[in-house]
Design a protein around this motif. Sequence first.
Motif, mmCIF file in Angstrom:
data_model
loop_
_atom_site.group_PDB
_atom_site.id
_atom_site.type_symbol
_atom_site.label_atom_id
_atom_site.label_comp_id
_atom_site.label_asym_id
_atom_site.label_seq_id
_atom_site.Cartn_x
_atom_site.Cartn_y
_atom_site.Cartn_z
ATOM 1 N N GLY A 1 0.774 -1.229 0.000
ATOM 2 C CA GLY A 1 0.000 0.000 0.000
ATOM 3 C C GLY A 1 0.805 1.279 0.000
ATOM 4 N N LYS A 2 0.551 2.123 0.993
ATOM 5 C CA LYS A 2 1.187 3.437 1.094
ATOM 6 C C LYS A 2 2.703 3.318 1.190
ATOM 7 C CE LYS A 2 1.213 7.660 3.881
ATOM 8 N NZ LYS A 2 0.656 8.342 5.087
ATOM 9 N N SER A 3 3.184 2.333 1.962
ATOM 10 C CA SER A 3 4.632 2.148 2.096
ATOM 11 C C SER A 3 5.256 1.737 0.768
ATOM 12 C CB SER A 3 4.931 1.097 3.168
ATOM 13 O OG SER A 3 4.606 1.574 4.453
ATOM 14 N N ALA A 4 4.553 0.912 -0.015
ATOM 15 C CA ALA A 4 5.062 0.513 -1.330
ATOM 16 C C ALA A 4 5.147 1.716 -2.262
ATOM 17 C CB ALA A 4 4.167 -0.570 -1.924
ATOM 18 N N LYS A 5 4.144 2.576 -2.202
ATOM 19 C CA LYS A 5 4.159 3.786 -3.022
ATOM 20 C C LYS A 5 5.332 4.689 -2.627
ATOM 21 C CE LYS A 5 0.210 5.455 -4.164
ATOM 22 N NZ LYS A 5 0.234 5.372 -5.662
ATOM 23 N N GLU A 6 5.580 4.803 -1.320
ATOM 24 C CA GLU A 6 6.719 5.590 -0.842
ATOM 25 C C GLU A 6 8.034 4.977 -1.312
ATOM 26 O OE1 GLU A 6 6.451 5.916 3.356
ATOM 27 O OE2 GLU A 6 4.748 7.300 3.330
ATOM 28 N N PHE A 7 8.111 3.647 -1.309
ATOM 29 C CA PHE A 7 9.310 2.955 -1.789
ATOM 30 C C PHE A 7 9.578 3.319 -3.246
ATOM 31 C CE2 PHE A 7 11.743 -0.393 -3.686
ATOM 32 C CZ PHE A 7 12.585 -0.880 -2.699
ATOM 33 N N LEU A 8 8.554 3.271 -4.065
ATOM 34 C CA LEU A 8 8.723 3.571 -5.485
ATOM 35 C C LEU A 8 9.100 5.030 -5.704
ATOM 36 C CD1 LEU A 8 5.709 1.542 -6.893
ATOM 37 C CD2 LEU A 8 8.131 0.946 -7.054
ATOM 38 N N GLU A 9 8.573 5.929 -4.873
ATOM 39 C CA GLU A 9 8.883 7.356 -5.018
ATOM 40 C C GLU A 9 10.284 7.687 -4.513
ATOM 41 O OE1 GLU A 9 5.768 9.242 -2.866
ATOM 42 O OE2 GLU A 9 4.269 9.003 -4.475
ATOM 43 N N LYS A 10 10.682 7.115 -3.386
ATOM 44 C CA LYS A 10 11.969 7.456 -2.770
ATOM 45 C C LYS A 10 13.134 6.656 -3.343
ATOM 46 C CE LYS A 10 9.995 8.735 1.743
ATOM 47 N NZ LYS A 10 9.955 8.399 3.188
ATOM 48 N N ILE A 11 12.868 5.432 -3.764
ATOM 49 C CA ILE A 11 13.945 4.525 -4.170
ATOM 50 C C ILE A 11 13.869 4.210 -5.652
ATOM 51 C CG2 ILE A 11 14.922 2.220 -3.827
ATOM 52 C CD1 ILE A 11 13.716 2.487 -0.903
ATOM 53 N N GLY A 12 12.725 3.735 -6.115
ATOM 54 C CA GLY A 12 12.530 3.482 -7.533
ATOM 55 C C GLY A 12 13.298 2.285 -8.060
ATOM 56 N N SER A 13 13.380 2.217 -9.381
ATOM 57 C CA SER A 13 14.037 1.092 -10.045
ATOM 58 C C SER A 13 14.524 1.531 -11.412
ATOM 59 C CB SER A 13 13.057 -0.081 -10.182
ATOM 60 O OG SER A 13 13.610 -1.117 -10.969
ATOM 61 N N ASN A 14 15.537 0.831 -11.920
ATOM 62 C CA ASN A 14 16.013 1.051 -13.281
ATOM 63 C C ASN A 14 15.292 0.142 -14.274
ATOM 64 O OD1 ASN A 14 18.172 3.013 -12.769
ATOM 65 N ND2 ASN A 14 19.118 1.350 -11.630
ATOM 66 N N ILE A 15 14.427 -0.730 -13.781
ATOM 67 C CA ILE A 15 13.712 -1.679 -14.626
ATOM 68 C C ILE A 15 12.278 -1.173 -14.816
ATOM 69 C CG2 ILE A 15 12.932 -4.064 -14.836
ATOM 70 C CD1 ILE A 15 15.278 -4.852 -13.008
ATOM 71 N N PRO A 16 11.866 -0.882 -16.048
ATOM 72 C CA PRO A 16 10.546 -0.279 -16.276
ATOM 73 C C PRO A 16 9.397 -1.029 -15.610
ATOM 74 C CG PRO A 16 11.836 -0.195 -18.286
ATOM 75 C CD PRO A 16 12.644 -1.006 -17.302
ATOM 76 N N ARG A 17 9.385 -2.355 -15.663
ATOM 77 C CA ARG A 17 8.251 -3.106 -15.108
ATOM 78 C C ARG A 17 8.207 -3.081 -13.585
ATOM 79 N NH1 ARG A 17 10.331 -8.129 -13.555
ATOM 80 N NH2 ARG A 17 12.377 -8.577 -14.450
#
Length: 217
Positions: free
Chosen positions: A191-207
């Motif tokens: 949920g919210k923590s996963a969204k924060e992870f994607l915003e703060k950390i992200g990924s180099n892999i599009p999927r």
Amino acid sequence: MYGLEHIKMYGEDLSYVLGVCDGDGCVYKEKIKHNMPFPSMRKDYADTYCIELKAKDKEFVGEFMQKLVRVTKRPDNRKPRSIFKSGNFWRVVVRSKQFGKFYFNSNWTGLLKQYPRGYLRGFYDSEGNLSYIKGRECIRLFNTEPKKIQLINQLLSLLNIKGHTRIYRKRGIPTNYSTNTIDLYVIQINGKSAKEFLEKIGSNIPRKQGGDENRRM
């Protein structure tokens, strides 16, 4: 070993490379035989270390190579020409005695706490996946080593990201390839923590980057 100036200049990249090496990447010692002109000298070998990554995502392997080249400060004539295809995988190999010694002989917990995003991004690119439960993001990070799981939880807490740790697959349970001899752990971020992870950390892999486009996949 890498000094303070090197870490200050390349800390984020170095942290990312360490995260990948603790995941899909590997670091191993290699002996290189010298091409000496005299027979009596041809038995001399030099120790070095290989840093290698083999993965299906081209963007991931390419980003790892660029950061690794910066971290190891390869001169132009010794840089890997490019990543290359190996079966169904993309692959890169870089030799660096200095990095190998740093990886195996240094305590780099302080570095990771200073640059937690780099390590977590590298580890997520390697050992993580993104799915959706009832339309909400769910991130999972996998590993078999309790110490690495503990480290990842510490780094997540520095960024105020909450995750739940459990045994994903117990030892002795057969899989499609073999029978597990050790427990496989997972850190699940919802949920919210996963969204924060994607915003703060992200990924180099599009999927693994999230967003509406990936939600429809």
